[in-house]
Scaffold this motif. Structure first.
Motif, short mmCIF file in Angstrom:
data_model
loop_
_atom_site.label_atom_id
_atom_site.label_comp_id
_atom_site.label_asym_id
_atom_site.label_seq_id
_atom_site.Cartn_x
_atom_site.Cartn_y
_atom_site.Cartn_z
N VAL A 106 0.85 -1.19 0.00
CA VAL A 106 0.00 0.00 0.00
C VAL A 106 0.89 1.24 0.00
N THR A 107 0.77 2.07 -1.04
CA THR A 107 1.53 3.32 -1.08
C THR A 107 0.75 4.38 -0.31
N TRP A 108 1.41 5.48 -0.01
CA TRP A 108 0.73 6.55 0.73
C TRP A 108 -0.39 7.17 -0.09
N ARG A 109 -0.22 7.23 -1.42
CA ARG A 109 -1.29 7.75 -2.28
C ARG A 109 -2.51 6.85 -2.23
N ILE A 110 -2.28 5.54 -2.27
CA ILE A 110 -3.39 4.60 -2.20
C ILE A 110 -4.06 4.68 -0.84
N ALA A 111 -3.26 4.79 0.22
CA ALA A 111 -3.82 4.90 1.56
C ALA A 111 -4.67 6.15 1.70
N LEU A 112 -4.16 7.28 1.19
CA LEU A 112 -4.90 8.54 1.25
C LEU A 112 -6.18 8.46 0.42
N VAL A 155 -18.87 8.54 -6.38
CA VAL A 155 -17.93 9.45 -5.71
C VAL A 155 -16.73 8.66 -5.18
N ASP A 156 -16.99 7.50 -4.61
CA ASP A 156 -15.92 6.65 -4.08
C ASP A 156 -14.92 6.30 -5.18
N THR A 157 -15.43 5.83 -6.31
CA THR A 157 -14.56 5.43 -7.42
C THR A 157 -13.77 6.60 -7.96
N ALA A 158 -14.44 7.73 -8.18
CA ALA A 158 -13.76 8.90 -8.73
C ALA A 158 -12.66 9.40 -7.81
N LEU A 159 -12.96 9.50 -6.53
CA LEU A 159 -11.96 9.99 -5.58
C LEU A 159 -10.77 9.04 -5.47
N PHE A 160 -11.05 7.76 -5.29
CA PHE A 160 -9.94 6.82 -5.07
C PHE A 160 -9.00 6.77 -6.26
N PHE A 161 -9.52 6.53 -7.45
CA PHE A 161 -8.64 6.34 -8.60
C PHE A 161 -7.93 7.63 -9.01
N THR A 162 -8.59 8.78 -8.82
CA THR A 162 -7.94 10.05 -9.14
C THR A 162 -6.80 10.33 -8.18
N ILE A 163 -7.06 10.18 -6.89
CA ILE A 163 -6.02 10.45 -5.88
C ILE A 163 -4.88 9.45 -5.99
N ALA A 164 -5.21 8.19 -6.20
CA ALA A 164 -4.19 7.14 -6.19
C ALA A 164 -3.35 7.09 -7.45
N PHE A 165 -3.93 7.46 -8.61
CA PHE A 165 -3.22 7.18 -9.86
C PHE A 165 -3.11 8.33 -10.86
N SER A 166 -3.86 9.40 -10.69
CA SER A 166 -3.80 10.49 -11.68
C SER A 166 -2.42 11.16 -11.66
N ALA A 167 -1.88 11.41 -12.85
CA ALA A 167 -0.56 12.05 -12.97
C ALA A 167 -0.59 13.47 -12.43
N THR A 168 -1.74 14.13 -12.46
CA THR A 168 -1.83 15.51 -11.99
C THR A 168 -1.63 15.62 -10.48
N LEU A 169 -1.77 14.50 -9.76
CA LEU A 169 -1.60 14.51 -8.31
C LEU A 169 -0.32 13.80 -7.88
N PRO A 223 -6.04 7.26 -20.05
CA PRO A 223 -5.07 6.58 -19.18
C PRO A 223 -5.64 5.27 -18.64
N LEU A 224 -4.78 4.32 -18.41
CA LEU A 224 -5.19 3.01 -17.92
C LEU A 224 -6.04 3.10 -16.67
N TRP A 225 -5.72 4.04 -15.76
CA TRP A 225 -6.46 4.10 -14.50
C TRP A 225 -7.92 4.45 -14.72
#
Length: 206
Positions: free
Chosen positions: A85-91, A130-144, A170-172
């Motif tokens: 678990v990375t910190w981005r995934i945890a967050l 909302v859950d899906t959008a928040l998790f995948f954006t925070i965990a994997f988006s290049a902008t973050l 993007p794959l994510w």
């Protein structure tokens, strides 16, 4: 607190199971955790219908704390490509869970006076989106990427057709779309156990 203890235990079990099963792939776009995690919305909705929004939020917060604990453990376990678990995934996981579940509680509470199926269905569909959008954006988006610069998630940014046949993204994004598709399907299926459980716990409410 005693009356919602079964809900707390069920929520904790779902969170723990999902944190374990997310490590195992199911096909190209999903993990096994995608099939267990949406059950958290079923638990929240049953608690909300039977005991009210206040007790439902207590169950949500208990699940959040268990999830934080799982994430902390996961950051200390080394996998093939680094920490499980990375910190981005945890967050992303923590914020997505808490935001989506509390939103589910609020929407359900607003719609509780309508047809029995409307509150659990609408609240779960919106909450899961909302859950899906928040998790995948925070965990994997290049902008973050600034959240955890040392964590290389460039693999998630590979541009491919969505789910193998849609427009290039993007794959994510494909991972998120597949995840939400499972949540939609389970939201519909979960209406059956929701009805059965509520009828047994509070026949006058069903």
């Amino acid at each position: 607190m005693t009356r919602i203890l079964p809900g707390i235990i069920a929520m904790a079990a779902i969170v723990v199971a999902s944190n374990i099963l997310v490590q195992f792939l199911f096909g190209q776009w999903l993990t096994w955790g995608a099939f267990t995690y949406p059950l958290a919305f079923l638990v929240t909705d049953v608690m909300n219908r039977v005991y009210g929004a206040r007790d439902a939020r207590k169950v949500v917060f208990s699940g959040f704390l268990v999830g934080v604990g799982c994430s902390m453990v996961g950051t200390q376990i080394a996998g093939e490509f680094g920490p499980l678990v990375t910190w981005r995934i945890a967050l992303g996981s923590g914020l997505a869970f808490l935001t989506a579940q509390l939103l589910d509680v609020a929407i359900f509470d607003r719609l509780r006076g309508g047809a029995w199926w409307r509150a659990p269905l609408v609240s779960t569909l919106i909450g899961s989106a909302v859950d899906t959008a928040l998790f995948f954006t925070i965990a994997f988006s290049a902008t973050l990427a600034f959240i955890e610069p040392a964590n290389d998630v460039s693999w998630a940014g590979e541009v491919l057709p969505i789910l193998g046949f849609g427009p290039a993204s993007p794959l994510w994004v494909s991972l998120a779309v597949a995840d939400w598709g499972v949540k939609i399907a389970l939201a519909l299926i979960a209406l059956v156990p929701f009805r059965i459980i509520v009828r047994r716990l509070k026949p006058n409410l069903a």
